[in-house]
Design a protein around this motif. Structure first.
Motif, PDB file in Angstrom:
ATOM      1  N   ASN A  58       2.039  -1.902  -2.796  1.00  0.00           N
ATOM      2  CA  ASN A  58       3.224  -1.066  -3.000  1.00  0.00           C
ATOM      3  C   ASN A  58       3.823  -0.509  -1.716  1.00  0.00           C
ATOM      4  OD1 ASN A  58       1.491   1.023  -2.277  1.00  0.00           O
ATOM      5  ND2 ASN A  58       1.960   2.281  -4.047  1.00  0.00           N
ATOM      6  N   LYS A  59       3.072  -0.448  -0.631  1.00  0.00           N
ATOM      7  CA  LYS A  59       3.594   0.207   0.567  1.00  0.00           C
ATOM      8  C   LYS A  59       4.825  -0.529   1.115  1.00  0.00           C
ATOM      9  CE  LYS A  59       0.693   3.600   0.791  1.00  0.00           C
ATOM     10  NZ  LYS A  59       0.179   3.513  -0.577  1.00  0.00           N
ATOM     11  N   TRP A  60       4.811  -1.839   1.036  1.00  0.00           N
ATOM     12  CA  TRP A  60       5.960  -2.607   1.498  1.00  0.00           C
ATOM     13  C   TRP A  60       7.207  -2.230   0.691  1.00  0.00           C
ATOM     14  CZ3 TRP A  60       9.051  -4.873   4.472  1.00  0.00           C
ATOM     15  CH2 TRP A  60      10.027  -5.750   3.982  1.00  0.00           C
ATOM     16  N   PHE A  61       7.043  -2.108  -0.630  1.00  0.00           N
ATOM     17  CA  PHE A  61       8.186  -1.752  -1.478  1.00  0.00           C
ATOM     18  C   PHE A  61       8.681  -0.338  -1.150  1.00  0.00           C
ATOM     19  CE2 PHE A  61       6.160  -5.093  -3.909  1.00  0.00           C
ATOM     20  CZ  PHE A  61       7.252  -5.840  -4.320  1.00  0.00           C
ATOM     21  N   LYS A  62       7.737   0.569  -0.913  1.00  0.00           N
ATOM     22  CA  LYS A  62       8.139   1.954  -0.638  1.00  0.00           C
ATOM     23  C   LYS A  62       8.871   2.063   0.698  1.00  0.00           C
ATOM     24  CE  LYS A  62       4.283   4.364  -1.374  1.00  0.00           C
ATOM     25  NZ  LYS A  62       3.537   5.633  -1.592  1.00  0.00           N
ATOM     26  N   LEU A  63       8.574   1.160   1.627  1.00  0.00           N
ATOM     27  CA  LEU A  63       9.164   1.274   2.974  1.00  0.00           C
ATOM     28  C   LEU A  63      10.534   0.620   3.089  1.00  0.00           C
ATOM     29  CD1 LEU A  63       5.999   0.532   5.147  1.00  0.00           C
ATOM     30  CD2 LEU A  63       7.283   2.692   5.066  1.00  0.00           C
ATOM     31  N   HIS A 118      -1.059  -3.621 -10.071  1.00  0.00           N
ATOM     32  CA  HIS A 118      -2.042  -3.763  -8.980  1.00  0.00           C
ATOM     33  C   HIS A 118      -1.294  -3.525  -7.674  1.00  0.00           C
ATOM     34  CE1 HIS A 118      -5.078  -4.793  -6.266  1.00  0.00           C
ATOM     35  NE2 HIS A 118      -5.861  -5.451  -7.117  1.00  0.00           N
ATOM     36  N   SER A 119      -1.499  -2.334  -7.114  1.00  0.00           N
ATOM     37  CA  SER A 119      -0.682  -1.915  -5.968  1.00  0.00           C
ATOM     38  C   SER A 119      -1.289  -2.290  -4.625  1.00  0.00           C
ATOM     39  CB  SER A 119      -0.434  -0.410  -6.057  1.00  0.00           C
ATOM     40  OG  SER A 119      -1.624   0.260  -6.444  1.00  0.00           O
ATOM     41  N   GLY A 120      -2.356  -3.096  -4.636  1.00  0.00           N
ATOM     42  CA  GLY A 120      -2.900  -3.597  -3.371  1.00  0.00           C
ATOM     43  C   GLY A 120      -3.932  -2.653  -2.769  1.00  0.00           C
ATOM     44  N   GLY A 155      -0.943   8.670  -5.681  1.00  0.00           N
ATOM     45  CA  GLY A 155      -1.317   9.574  -4.605  1.00  0.00           C
ATOM     46  C   GLY A 155      -0.224  10.622  -4.497  1.00  0.00           C
ATOM     47  N   THR A 156       0.854  10.265  -3.811  1.00  0.00           N
ATOM     48  CA  THR A 156       1.998  11.182  -3.710  1.00  0.00           C
ATOM     49  C   THR A 156       2.887  11.151  -4.959  1.00  0.00           C
ATOM     50  OG1 THR A 156       3.479   9.518  -2.763  1.00  0.00           O
ATOM     51  CG2 THR A 156       2.108  10.750  -1.210  1.00  0.00           C
ATOM     52  N   GLY A 157       2.750  10.108  -5.777  1.00  0.00           N
ATOM     53  CA  GLY A 157       3.592   9.980  -6.960  1.00  0.00           C
ATOM     54  C   GLY A 157       4.908   9.248  -6.706  1.00  0.00           C
TER      55      GLY A 157
END
Ligand SMILES: *Cc1c(COP(=O)(O)O)cnc(C)c1O
Length: 293
Positions: free
Chosen positions: A38-43, A276-278, A166-168
């Motif tokens: 998910n971090k790639w999507f959030k960035l 599955h967020s990795g 985590g942060t939501g």
């Protein structure tokens, strides 16, 4: 290419389902072996904004095992930004930080006390051409990016979407990206995460007053705590379904989903999608051979 969104699949998990409940997982962990999920999507939208503002450097905060820091370093490298990571605590050479350094990130270690006052750090390092991202990518752009987790594969027929929190930010994105028939649930991986619902609500547009649920019973002792019971579960899940999970987020999510199904939390005929967020890079902090995958 470093991130390959086309590799995402929806995998059915027959050992988690029952006679009248179907369970699948959206495998965003497959986009990259280290910078997964998910971090790639959030960035992605933060990077676009930084480009628009003509910033050449992106700075953010995180712990020594942070998925966010590694993903940021990689995303910056691919997109031609310099990256700077402010790391909580004394100097540390964790696998995550080695990776971030190898991807060109400049690291600054700051004491746990100073880390509490991030605005002070930001002032000290203030620079016109720097773009700052919150710890964990928390923010509206992060949520809008996370909403696109649901757009690559057709997820519209699932009745429930469940993710780790985590942060939501991701949960907020999934609420934004889901349709009106879908219920979105977040499993908190932090202990005493009492502010979570407010953090999520703060990221939702006013017209999206769709409800969501958070569940706080599956943190296994707190953030990044991974008792033997959890490691056993990860190995057992992998043997059953060939799904690797991480110790911080996704193992707790899959465990929680299985328990909730056993407790008949979901209505009959539910069709559940586990995100599955990795985060698999975080498992490198475990002793060798702890995991079968
Ligand atoms: C960061 C992360 C999360 C939590 O995302 P939030 O938006 O902070 O709630 C979940 N899963 C994985 C693998 C992560 O790295």
């Amino acid at each position: 290419m470093l991130f390959d969104i086309n590799k995402i699949t929806i995998q059915q998990l027959s050992s988690l389902g029952t006679e009248n409940i179907k369970v699948s997982t959206l495998r965003t962990d497959l986009i990259h072996p280290i910078v997964s999920g998910n971090k790639w999507f959030k960035l992605r939208f933060y990077l676009e904004e930084a480009k628009r503002l003509k910033c050449n450097t992106i700075a953010s905060f995180g712990g020594a095992y942070s998925n966010h820091i590694v993903a940021l370093a990689a995303a910056c490298k691919i997109n031609g930004f310099k990256s700077v990571g402010f790391i909580r605590g004394e100097m540390n050479n964790s696998p995550s930080l080695q990776e971030a350094k190898a991807l060109g990130m400049q690291l600054h270690f700051i004491s746990r006390d100073a880390y509490k006052y991030k605005e002070v750090v930001m002032q000290e390092f203030a620079h016109n051409e720097w773009f700052w991202i919150n710890e964990g990518g928390y923010g509206i752009n992060g949520a809008l990016g996370a909403a696109t987790i649901l757009t690559d594969k057709d997820c519209s027929s699932f009745s429930h979407i469940i993710c780790a929190c985590g942060t939501g930010t991701m949960l907020a994105g999934l609420v934004i990206g889901s349709n009106e028939n879908q219920l979105v649930t977040g499993i908190s991986v932090l202990k005493n995460n009492i502010g979570l619902n407010d953090m999520v609500t703060a990221l939702l547009p006013l017209q999206k007053n769709k409800s969501f649920t958070t569940i706080h019973d599956y943190h296994f002792g707190g953030y990044a705590k991974h008792p033997a019971e959890l490691i056993d579960y990860m190995n057992q899940l992998f043997k059953r379904e060939q799904v690797p999970t991480d110790i911080v987020y996704t193992s707790k999510l899959f465990y929680a989903t299985e328990q909730l199904i056993k407790q008949q939390y979901f209505n009959p005929n539910s069709n559940i999608l586990i995100i599955h967020s990795g985060g698999l890079q975080g498992n490198r902090s475990l002793a060798p051979r702890s995991l079968v995958f």
